[in-house]
Design an enzyme around this catalytic site. Structure first.
Site, PDB file in Angstrom:
ATOM      1  N   ARG A   1      52.521  -1.555  34.894  1.00 45.92           N
ATOM      2  CA  ARG A   1      51.811  -2.632  35.246  1.00 45.92           C
ATOM      3  C   ARG A   1      52.422  -3.830  35.498  1.00 45.92           C
ATOM      4  O   ARG A   1      52.387  -4.712  36.715  1.00 45.92           O
ATOM      5  CB  ARG A   1      50.610  -2.754  34.577  1.00 45.92           C
TER       6      ARG A   1
ATOM      7  N   LYS B   1      51.178  13.170  24.329  1.00 45.27           N
ATOM      8  CA  LYS B   1      49.917  13.506  23.554  1.00 45.27           C
ATOM      9  C   LYS B   1      49.132  12.052  23.487  1.00 45.27           C
ATOM     10  O   LYS B   1      49.681  10.943  23.900  1.00 45.27           O
ATOM     11  CB  LYS B   1      50.185  14.072  22.106  1.00 45.27           C
TER      12      LYS B   1
ATOM     13  N   ASP C   1      54.085  18.227  22.885  1.00 51.78           N
ATOM     14  CA  ASP C   1      53.831  18.142  21.301  1.00 51.78           C
ATOM     15  C   ASP C   1      55.272  17.877  20.680  1.00 51.78           C
ATOM     16  O   ASP C   1      56.221  19.092  20.626  1.00 51.78           O
ATOM     17  CB  ASP C   1      53.184  19.208  20.759  1.00 51.78           C
ATOM     18  N   HIS C   2      55.792  16.751  20.505  1.00 55.76           N
ATOM     19  CA  HIS C   2      57.326  16.582  20.105  1.00 55.76           C
ATOM     20  C   HIS C   2      57.666  17.211  18.791  1.00 55.76           C
ATOM     21  O   HIS C   2      58.913  17.627  18.579  1.00 55.76           O
ATOM     22  CB  HIS C   2      57.700  15.090  19.821  1.00 55.76           C
TER      23      HIS C   2
ATOM     24  N   LYS D   1      61.526  19.760  17.368  1.00 60.27           N
ATOM     25  CA  LYS D   1      62.308  19.518  16.257  1.00 60.27           C
ATOM     26  C   LYS D   1      63.180  20.840  16.190  1.00 60.27           C
ATOM     27  O   LYS D   1      62.748  21.993  16.214  1.00 60.27           O
ATOM     28  CB  LYS D   1      61.384  19.417  15.017  1.00 60.27           C
TER      29      LYS D   1
ATOM     30  N   GLU E   1      53.143  11.607   5.762  1.00 60.46           N
ATOM     31  CA  GLU E   1      53.911  10.393   6.072  1.00 60.46           C
ATOM     32  C   GLU E   1      53.869   9.265   4.921  1.00 60.46           C
ATOM     33  O   GLU E   1      52.624   9.251   4.292  1.00 60.46           O
ATOM     34  CB  GLU E   1      53.601  10.194   7.469  1.00 60.46           C
TER      35      GLU E   1
ATOM     36  N   ASP F   1      45.152  13.143  15.602  1.00 60.32           N
ATOM     37  CA  ASP F   1      46.444  12.661  15.786  1.00 60.32           C
ATOM     38  C   ASP F   1      47.577  13.722  15.233  1.00 60.32           C
ATOM     39  O   ASP F   1      48.744  13.757  15.850  1.00 60.32           O
ATOM     40  CB  ASP F   1      46.522  11.342  14.695  1.00 60.32           C
TER      41      ASP F   1
ATOM     42  N   HIS G   1      50.414  18.980  16.156  1.00 61.88           N
ATOM     43  CA  HIS G   1      51.371  19.080  15.445  1.00 61.88           C
ATOM     44  C   HIS G   1      51.389  20.456  14.273  1.00 61.88           C
ATOM     45  O   HIS G   1      51.916  21.301  13.956  1.00 61.88           O
ATOM     46  CB  HIS G   1      52.064  18.165  14.601  1.00 61.88           C
TER      47      HIS G   1
ATOM     48  N   LYS H   1      48.619   9.864   6.619  1.00 64.14           N
ATOM     49  CA  LYS H   1      49.480   8.599   6.388  1.00 64.14           C
ATOM     50  C   LYS H   1      49.525   7.997   4.690  1.00 64.14           C
ATOM     51  O   LYS H   1      48.622   8.241   3.967  1.00 64.14           O
ATOM     52  CB  LYS H   1      48.892   7.560   7.302  1.00 64.14           C
TER      53      LYS H   1
HETATM   54  C1  BG6 Z   1      52.825  11.311  16.420  1.00 63.14           C
HETATM   55  C2  BG6 Z   1      51.523  10.553  15.751  1.00 63.14           C
HETATM   56  O1  BG6 Z   1      52.636  12.369  17.309  1.00 63.14           O
HETATM   57  O2  BG6 Z   1      53.844  11.733  15.196  1.00 63.14           O
HETATM   58  C3  BG6 Z   1      52.217   9.477  14.764  1.00 63.14           C
HETATM   59  O3  BG6 Z   1      50.830   9.821  16.717  1.00 63.14           O
HETATM   60  C4  BG6 Z   1      53.191  10.057  13.842  1.00 63.14           C
HETATM   61  O4  BG6 Z   1      50.889   8.928  14.257  1.00 63.14           O
HETATM   62  C5  BG6 Z   1      54.333  10.810  14.323  1.00 63.14           C
HETATM   63  O5  BG6 Z   1      53.620   9.040  12.908  1.00 63.14           O
HETATM   64  C6  BG6 Z   1      54.871  11.754  13.506  1.00 63.14           C
HETATM   65  O6  BG6 Z   1      56.057  12.265  14.080  1.00 63.14           O
HETATM   66  P1  BG6 Z   1      57.513  12.508  13.193  1.00 63.14           P
HETATM   67  O7  BG6 Z   1      58.448  13.337  14.224  1.00 63.14           O
HETATM   68  O8  BG6 Z   1      57.868  11.142  12.742  1.00 63.14           O
HETATM   69  O9  BG6 Z   1      57.055  13.421  12.251  1.00 63.14           O
END
Ligand code: BG6
Length: 513
Positions: free
Chosen positions: A62, A171, A200-201, A205, A239, A258, A263, A362
């Site tokens: 934007r 996501k 979904d990252h 990994k 985390e 989240d 994940h 978290k």
């Molecule tokens: C994200 C979440 O998808 O994954 C975050 O939105 C989280 O809240 C993160 O911190 C964790 O990813 P990674 O790769 O650091 O484990």
């Protein structure tokens, strides 16, 4: 130390040399994810010579930003967040093909400008390219962007090219079953499923991909991988960070949306699915969907199988940290959970009766993601009688997803000495020791896979819906009851007492990873 050139990840990536000429458009170009992950991923692919020779990057957002300024922002992102230092000779090649288009996400004229901009790049280049639209914006504009890509003709199969438009969607994919279905319907009205890459990252990994290799490239596991030998499975994604500056997003999300819904469910699906017929994207995703659909609906209620909690003030790394409700952007009366734990049962031939425990939070004691497979105890009383001499543990195979990526197995061993005593020991494999530690980041793999059109490590539409179907009743229940049932856990701990109740009925306990 193994030869870094033979590192399996780089070796695996090299099969992808040959991504077609591509223009990548990033929507949300001045956002956090773009700076932290996407630009560094593009840069590292360039370092490894994995970008197509004709590669163009267009930022879209934007905010009006001149091309030069966008290039400077991108270079700063590489300097700050890339796993490898910025090398001018590599970056300059990327920067020379990097531009920016400003416009609103639901403004047709802006998308027409974008289309004209890409046409102009192609005209100068003298060839057509595939167009990869990466939507990395707040979720409220996912659907409007997709619609405008359709209306402006950008989503169309491109003039008979074998390569065409693709869309990558970040996501969260919806916030419940209804919204995920609506988003799928919007996407399918514009793109065909094979053009859609839902991120979904965790799937990018290295260790998550290794899960499939460990399961299906080693003959010793599959015969044991079932209810006859496995007692329970625990998946932890913990985390130590809090919500940081993402309070606005997190308040609307919470741990279930989240982390758990996406994940941890991906980790579960890869752990529990049947062997696919091939490594083909559809074969793998078919098996994942099958296992997700075999999960029994969760028992919800005061004594249900799902626990939630919020962190209170505590200590992390020896330093005091505030509670969730004191964090920036968080309502003082917030009912958003920062921790969730649950017990799932998979109703199929392989897994019936084996509980799968999932937890994520978290501000927990430390950052660790792992999948622990707990095997049944050995039968008989040979070593079980005199507990003082025989310290017997159940065999546990654990996949350490991060950090200290690796694999370990707990075995009972004789303690050296003239009397017979036993002790559990840990046999470990660590990636860093064998292969070195500078592995590619998840986003490098995912951006490259999207460019070459391999959807294996992306979520299919039905997969997203199967997972939401399971969790939407939980979210509805929590919304209806409000605060009751929300426990507290001190930041820096392993979670709240109500998480223990989730396992207690089966006489299990959470592992200390
Ligand atoms: C994200 C979440 O998808 O994954 C975050 O939105 C989280 O809240 C993160 O911190 C964790 O990813 P990674 O790769 O650091 O484990």
């Amino acid at each position: 130390m193994a030869d870094p050139q033979r590192h399996p990840f780089l070796h695996g990536l090299s099969k992808h040399r040959g991504a077609p000429p591509t223009v990548v458009v990033i929507f949300g170009a001045s956002g956090d994810l773009t700076a932290r992950k996407l630009i560094p991923a593009v840069y590292n692919l360039a370092v490894d010579n994995l970008l197509p020779a004709d590669f163009f990057l267009v930022g879209f957002g934007r905010k009006p930003i001149p091309d030069d300024e966008f290039r400077t922002l991108a270079a700063d992102a590489v300097k700050e967040f890339s796993r490898r230092e910025l090398k001018a000779e590599v970056w300059d090649r990327v920067a020379a093909h990097t531009t920016y288009v400003a416009g609103g996400y639901d403004e047709k004229p802006a998308f027409d400008r974008l289309a004209a901009h890409i046409d102009e790049i192609e005209r100068k280049l003298g060839r057509e390219m595939q167009r990869l639209f990466y939507i990395s914006t707040p979720p409220s504009v996912f659907a409007p962007i997709v619609v405008k890509l359709g209306e402006s003709g950008l989503a169309a199969r491109h003039r008979g090219l074998p390569h065409h438009s693709k869309v990558v969607i970040e996501k969260p994919f919806g916030k419940d079953l209804t919204s995920a279905r609506e988003l799928n319907a919007t996407i399918r009205s514009v793109f065909e499923e094979h053009q859609v890459y839902r991120i979904d990252h965790y799937l990018g990994k290295e260790t998550v991909q290794d899960l499939l290799v460990q399961r299906f490239a080693n003959a010793i596991f599959e015969p044991l991988w079932n209810r006859n030998f496995i007692d329970s499975v625990q998946i932890t994604v913990a985390e130590d960070v809090g919500v940081g500056s993402r309070g606005g997003y997190y308040e609307q999300s919470g741990a279930l949306r989240d982390m758990i819904q996406n994940h941890t469910m991906q980790l579960l699906a890869l752990t529990a699915m049947e062997p696919p017929g091939s490594l083909d994207a559809e074969a793998i995703r078919d098996e994942k969907v099958k296992v997700l659909k075999a999960i029994q609906p969760l028992t919800i209620g005061p004594a249900g199988e799902v626990a939630r909690a919020q962190y209170s003030a505590g200590m992390i790394g020896g330093k005091p940290v505030p509670g969730y409700r004191e964090e920036e952007g968080i309502a003082p009366q917030s009912n958003t959970e920062t921790f969730a734990a649950l017990r799932l049962c998979i109703n199929n031939w392989r897994w019936q009766g084996v509980p799968f425990y999932l937890r994520s939070g978290k501000r927990m004691a430390r950052r660790v993601s792992e999948i622990a497979i707990n095997f049944r105890r050995p039968p008989g009383t040979l070593f079980a009688g005199e507990t003082a001499r025989f310290d017997l543990a159940a065999n546990t195979l654990s996949f350490q997803i991060q950090p200290d990526e690796g694999l370990s197995l707990i075995l009972n061993t004789k303690v050296p000495g003239l009397e017979t005593r036993t002790q559990p020991v840990k046999m470990s494999f660590r990636y860093a020791t064998t292969f070195g530690s500078n592995t590619a980041e998840a986003y490098e793999r995912l951006v490259l896979d999207a460019m070459i059109g391999d959807g294996t490590l992306f979520i299919r539409g039905d997969e997203a819906e199967a997972s939401w179907k399971l969790y939407t009743p939980v979210l509805d229940y929590w919304r209806s009851v409000g605060r009751p049932g929300m426990d507290a856990y001190a930041a820096g701990s392993w979670g709240p007492p109500n998480a223990d109740a989730v396992l207690a009925r089966s006489a299990h306990a959470w592992r200390q990873p």
